[in-house]
Design a protein around this motif. Structure first.
Motif, PDB file in Angstrom:
ATOM      1  N   CYS A 288       0.844  -1.203   0.000  1.00 60.13           N
ATOM      2  CA  CYS A 288       0.000   0.000   0.000  1.00 60.13           C
ATOM      3  C   CYS A 288       0.876   1.249   0.000  1.00 60.13           C
ATOM      4  CB  CYS A 288      -0.953  -0.002   1.186  1.00 60.13           C
ATOM      5  SG  CYS A 288      -0.148   0.205   2.778  1.00 60.13           S
ATOM      6  N   PHE A 289       0.239   2.371  -0.233  1.00 55.50           N
ATOM      7  CA  PHE A 289       0.912   3.667  -0.261  1.00 55.50           C
ATOM      8  C   PHE A 289       0.440   4.493   0.924  1.00 55.50           C
ATOM      9  CE2 PHE A 289       1.137   2.238  -4.570  1.00 55.50           C
ATOM     10  CZ  PHE A 289       2.324   2.756  -5.060  1.00 55.50           C
ATOM     11  N   ALA A 290       1.348   5.213   1.549  1.00 50.89           N
ATOM     12  CA  ALA A 290       0.997   6.107   2.647  1.00 50.89           C
ATOM     13  C   ALA A 290       0.536   7.448   2.098  1.00 50.89           C
ATOM     14  CB  ALA A 290       2.182   6.281   3.583  1.00 50.89           C
ATOM     15  N   VAL A 291      -0.040   7.417   0.929  1.00 52.58           N
ATOM     16  CA  VAL A 291      -0.620   8.593   0.284  1.00 52.58           C
ATOM     17  C   VAL A 291      -2.113   8.333   0.219  1.00 52.58           C
ATOM     18  CG1 VAL A 291      -0.700   9.987  -1.804  1.00 52.58           C
ATOM     19  CG2 VAL A 291       1.459   8.949  -1.093  1.00 52.58           C
ATOM     20  N   GLY A 292      -2.853   9.041   1.036  1.00 52.73           N
ATOM     21  CA  GLY A 292      -4.284   8.816   1.113  1.00 52.73           C
ATOM     22  C   GLY A 292      -5.049   9.391  -0.057  1.00 52.73           C
ATOM     23  N   MET A 293      -6.305   8.979  -0.107  1.00 54.60           N
ATOM     24  CA  MET A 293      -7.212   9.492  -1.137  1.00 54.60           C
ATOM     25  C   MET A 293      -8.626   9.161  -0.734  1.00 54.60           C
ATOM     26  SD  MET A 293      -7.121   6.682  -4.186  1.00 54.60           S
ATOM     27  CE  MET A 293      -8.694   7.223  -4.721  1.00 54.60           C
ATOM     28  N   ASP A 294      -9.565   9.917  -1.200  1.00 52.69           N
ATOM     29  CA  ASP A 294     -10.986   9.631  -1.025  1.00 52.69           C
ATOM     30  C   ASP A 294     -11.347   9.373   0.436  1.00 52.69           C
ATOM     31  OD1 ASP A 294     -13.475   9.491  -2.211  1.00 52.69           O
ATOM     32  OD2 ASP A 294     -13.334   7.344  -2.630  1.00 52.69           O
ATOM     33  N   GLY A 295     -10.769  10.175   1.349  1.00 50.87           N
ATOM     34  CA  GLY A 295     -11.070  10.054   2.769  1.00 50.87           C
ATOM     35  C   GLY A 295     -10.268   9.005   3.514  1.00 50.87           C
ATOM     36  N   SER A 296      -9.327   8.368   2.865  1.00 47.57           N
ATOM     37  CA  SER A 296      -8.512   7.324   3.476  1.00 47.57           C
ATOM     38  C   SER A 296      -7.079   7.823   3.594  1.00 47.57           C
ATOM     39  CB  SER A 296      -8.553   6.069   2.593  1.00 47.57           C
ATOM     40  OG  SER A 296      -7.717   5.063   3.095  1.00 47.57           O
ATOM     41  N   ARG A 297      -6.364   7.364   4.624  1.00 47.17           N
ATOM     42  CA  ARG A 297      -4.960   7.778   4.751  1.00 47.17           C
ATOM     43  C   ARG A 297      -4.021   6.882   3.969  1.00 47.17           C
ATOM     44  NH1 ARG A 297      -1.620   5.301   8.226  1.00 47.17           N
ATOM     45  NH2 ARG A 297      -2.467   3.588   9.445  1.00 47.17           N
ATOM     46  N   LEU A 298      -4.540   5.765   3.446  1.00 45.25           N
ATOM     47  CA  LEU A 298      -3.754   4.841   2.639  1.00 45.25           C
ATOM     48  C   LEU A 298      -4.436   4.617   1.302  1.00 45.25           C
ATOM     49  CD1 LEU A 298      -3.090   2.112   5.344  1.00 45.25           C
ATOM     50  CD2 LEU A 298      -1.502   3.879   4.588  1.00 45.25           C
ATOM     51  N   SER A 299      -3.651   4.141   0.346  1.00 43.28           N
ATOM     52  CA  SER A 299      -4.231   3.786  -0.951  1.00 43.28           C
ATOM     53  C   SER A 299      -3.499   2.567  -1.491  1.00 43.28           C
ATOM     54  CB  SER A 299      -4.146   4.954  -1.933  1.00 43.28           C
ATOM     55  OG  SER A 299      -2.803   5.365  -2.121  1.00 43.28           O
ATOM     56  N   TYR A 300      -4.158   1.898  -2.409  1.00 52.83           N
ATOM     57  CA  TYR A 300      -3.634   0.662  -2.996  1.00 52.83           C
ATOM     58  C   TYR A 300      -3.717   0.757  -4.510  1.00 52.83           C
ATOM     59  CZ  TYR A 300      -4.084  -1.475   1.627  1.00 52.83           C
ATOM     60  OH  TYR A 300      -3.955  -1.774   2.958  1.00 52.83           O
ATOM     61  N   ARG A 301      -2.642   0.409  -5.182  1.00 53.42           N
ATOM     62  CA  ARG A 301      -2.640   0.387  -6.635  1.00 53.42           C
ATOM     63  C   ARG A 301      -3.317  -0.903  -7.105  1.00 53.42           C
ATOM     64  NH1 ARG A 301       2.858   1.723  -8.653  1.00 53.42           N
ATOM     65  NH2 ARG A 301       2.196   3.842  -8.309  1.00 53.42           N
ATOM     66  N   LEU A 302      -4.197  -0.785  -8.083  1.00 45.05           N
ATOM     67  CA  LEU A 302      -4.943  -1.947  -8.583  1.00 45.05           C
ATOM     68  C   LEU A 302      -4.019  -3.065  -9.046  1.00 45.05           C
ATOM     69  CD1 LEU A 302      -7.825  -0.149 -10.506  1.00 45.05           C
ATOM     70  CD2 LEU A 302      -7.966  -1.322  -8.294  1.00 45.05           C
ATOM     71  N   ASN A 303      -2.915  -2.717  -9.694  1.00 45.98           N
ATOM     72  CA  ASN A 303      -1.959  -3.747 -10.147  1.00 45.98           C
ATOM     73  C   ASN A 303      -1.352  -4.493  -8.960  1.00 45.98           C
ATOM     74  OD1 ASN A 303      -2.413  -3.116 -12.797  1.00 45.98           O
ATOM     75  ND2 ASN A 303      -0.579  -1.859 -13.013  1.00 45.98           N
ATOM     76  N   ASP A 304      -1.097  -3.789  -7.851  1.00 40.91           N
ATOM     77  CA  ASP A 304      -0.549  -4.446  -6.662  1.00 40.91           C
ATOM     78  C   ASP A 304      -1.575  -5.395  -6.047  1.00 40.91           C
ATOM     79  OD1 ASP A 304       1.899  -3.148  -6.909  1.00 40.91           O
ATOM     80  OD2 ASP A 304       1.277  -1.480  -5.608  1.00 40.91           O
ATOM     81  N   LEU A 305      -2.841  -5.011  -6.058  1.00 44.23           N
ATOM     82  CA  LEU A 305      -3.891  -5.901  -5.561  1.00 44.23           C
ATOM     83  C   LEU A 305      -3.953  -7.164  -6.407  1.00 44.23           C
ATOM     84  CD1 LEU A 305      -6.784  -3.370  -4.807  1.00 44.23           C
ATOM     85  CD2 LEU A 305      -5.150  -4.358  -3.185  1.00 44.23           C
ATOM     86  N   ALA A 306      -3.894  -6.998  -7.732  1.00 46.91           N
ATOM     87  CA  ALA A 306      -3.944  -8.154  -8.635  1.00 46.91           C
ATOM     88  C   ALA A 306      -2.728  -9.053  -8.435  1.00 46.91           C
ATOM     89  CB  ALA A 306      -4.041  -7.685 -10.087  1.00 46.91           C
ATOM     90  N   SER A 307      -1.548  -8.466  -8.266  1.00 46.25           N
ATOM     91  CA  SER A 307      -0.324  -9.243  -8.052  1.00 46.25           C
ATOM     92  C   SER A 307      -0.398 -10.010  -6.737  1.00 46.25           C
ATOM     93  CB  SER A 307       0.904  -8.328  -8.038  1.00 46.25           C
ATOM     94  OG  SER A 307       1.097  -7.753  -9.299  1.00 46.25           O
ATOM     95  N   TRP A 308      -0.942  -9.377  -5.704  1.00 41.51           N
ATOM     96  CA  TRP A 308      -1.077 -10.026  -4.403  1.00 41.51           C
ATOM     97  C   TRP A 308      -2.020 -11.227  -4.495  1.00 41.51           C
ATOM     98  CZ3 TRP A 308      -5.196 -10.424  -0.867  1.00 41.51           C
ATOM     99  CH2 TRP A 308      -4.839 -10.868   0.407  1.00 41.51           C
TER     100      TRP A 308
END
Length: 73
Positions: free
Chosen positions: A42-62
């Protein structure tokens, strides 16, 4: 993610809540996996009200990394 109406950044990141939804986990379970070192990157760069974010490619790889070939059982 886009078809579900989730916010996706230009570099294809989603919020922690969106990542949990896409993976089929609760947000608290995803957080616990992250704290235990078992979750996706995950990234410690928040978005959309969250303090963390996840790249879709990283989710798919996981997901792929946890894949099991049931033919080998």
């Amino acid at each position: 993610a886009i078809q579900l109406g989730l916010t996706v950044t230009g570099d294809r990141r989603v919020s922690e809540a969106s990542a949990a939804l896409l993976l089929g986990y609760s947000k608290s379970h995803l957080k616990r996996m992250r704290q235990e070192g078992n979750g996706p990157v995950c990234f410690a760069v928040g978005m959309d009200g969250s303090r963390l974010s996840y790249r879709l490619n990283d989710l798919a790889s996981w997901i792929e990394a946890g894949r099991e070939d049931v033919r080998r059982r």
